[in-house]
Design an enzyme around this catalytic site. Sequence first.
Site, PDB file in Angstrom:
ATOM      1  N   GLU A 217      26.472  40.071  -2.632  1.00 48.13           N
ATOM      2  CA  GLU A 217      26.405  39.631  -3.381  1.00 48.13           C
ATOM      3  C   GLU A 217      26.751  38.891  -4.253  1.00 48.13           C
ATOM      4  OE1 GLU A 217      22.488  40.616  -3.826  1.00 48.13           O
ATOM      5  OE2 GLU A 217      21.526  40.010  -2.029  1.00 48.13           O
TER       6      GLU A 217
ATOM      7  N   LYS B   3      10.923  35.409   0.405  1.00 53.13           N
ATOM      8  CA  LYS B   3      11.497  35.191   1.122  1.00 53.13           C
ATOM      9  C   LYS B   3      11.716  33.932   2.528  1.00 53.13           C
ATOM     10  CE  LYS B   3      14.889  39.463   0.279  1.00 53.13           C
ATOM     11  NZ  LYS B   3      14.551  40.795   0.716  1.00 53.13           N
TER      12      LYS B   3
HETATM   13  P1  PGA Z   1      18.879  41.160   1.927  1.00 47.25           P
HETATM   14  O1  PGA Z   1      18.952  41.954   1.185  1.00 47.25           O
HETATM   15  O2  PGA Z   1      18.874  39.631   2.156  1.00 47.25           O
HETATM   16  O3  PGA Z   1      20.533  41.940   3.423  1.00 47.25           O
HETATM   17  O4  PGA Z   1      18.494  41.537   3.146  1.00 47.25           O
HETATM   18  C1  PGA Z   1      18.287  41.789   0.313  1.00 47.25           C
HETATM   19  C2  PGA Z   1      17.374  42.761  -0.317  1.00 47.25           C
HETATM   20  O5  PGA Z   1      16.654  43.891   0.469  1.00 47.25           O
HETATM   21  O6  PGA Z   1      17.173  41.962  -1.255  1.00 47.25           O
HETATM   22 ZN    ZN Z   2      14.872  43.835  -1.545  1.00 48.00          ZN
END
Ligand code: PGA
Ligand code: ZN
Length: 398
Positions: A199, A327
Amino acid sequence: MKIHEIELRKIFDSRGEPTIEVIVIDGEGRRFTAAVPSGKSKGTREVSTFSFEDARVAVDKIRETVAAKVFEGVGEIDAFLLGIDGTPEKKILGGNVMLGVSIAAARALAHGMKREVWELIREEYFSDIVEERVPLILSNFVNGGGHANNNLDLQEYLVIARTNGSVIKTVGKLIDLYRATGEFLKKQYKLNNIPIGDEGGYSLDFPDNFEPLSILEALIDENDLENEFILGLDAAASHFGSEKGYVLEKKKYTREKLVEKYKEYFKKSKLLLSIEDAFGENDTEGFIQLRKAVPEKWVVGDDLTTTNAKEIENHAGEGAINAVIIKPNQIGTIAEACGAIQAARRHGVKIIVSHRSGETEDAFVIELAKACAADGVKIGAPVKERLIKFNELIRLYS
Ligand code: PGA
Ligand code: ZN
């Protein structure tokens, strides 16, 4: 709005892994695109992700009946998709296919109505919001866990930016702090180059899991930025344990000992506000104990809650969380992501709309954050492909 055709394209995410892009063509031949990101540290209760090949079959299924429909709202599009799939795990259409169609179709609808997507979502799901506010920006400066090849057990060390005036100024200052952090780390650890994680955060080895927090806190202090920047963590603890026990820095921890450890973190770091997935995704008791131990801090659910309204409802009711990650691809449609946000709002749970570690150039999450007047957005380090989300914030909030 009528959907004349749906096309599918294989593209690559920021990790170079294949993902999908959906193109919805409206009755007038206009094309609207949405790309779907992908997670790596995924919760087991997330909906399914289809490969490109399976996604093609799913799109064929949607095509069979879509042309006969007229859609007047985001919720209608999603109800249509949910009607075809009908499984909680999205086994028939795939969560990623559904989300791609959901977003691309919402864009088509908004265009036809000469509106912004966030405005349509606001009207349908959050019409009670009266006050606009810029969300906190949770920016991932140091990467560990499953997002890096270093020795940190915790996955994310977040600088949380408060925008007091202009978003562009705040993002500019965040970029300056990110660079200053890199320079400091190079000097401190005598490195010419610093590895970067998934990230965009720095991902070198540290003496222990607390050290990155202490470095970030010192840099914020030195630069007199305490009024603008504070700190957060995403432990993503399912990667180093479960309700049966945890292993941190090669030492075993019971749930209770881990609560103590986090309490100590909060004591040592006066700028630390939040911790996400502090315990395994089935260790609700750990979350409850931590909430009691640090009542004024944000105890955040991600793998625990997977953008699922029922999970959020239950965990908020049990006193396990007071903030939640949203998400959209954990659940599969805009409508359900909004349902999850509504559940959080009913319980006074803070809302953080988030990217995934495998990202694309699609910035829908920022539109969603604007629609629901989110408390925060979690969008990675202010660098490389992650800047797409920062720039969208600048566009929507200036
Ligand atoms: P991921 O991680 O997009 O790889 O699931 C992001 C998070 O855990 O917030
Ligand atoms: Zn997370």
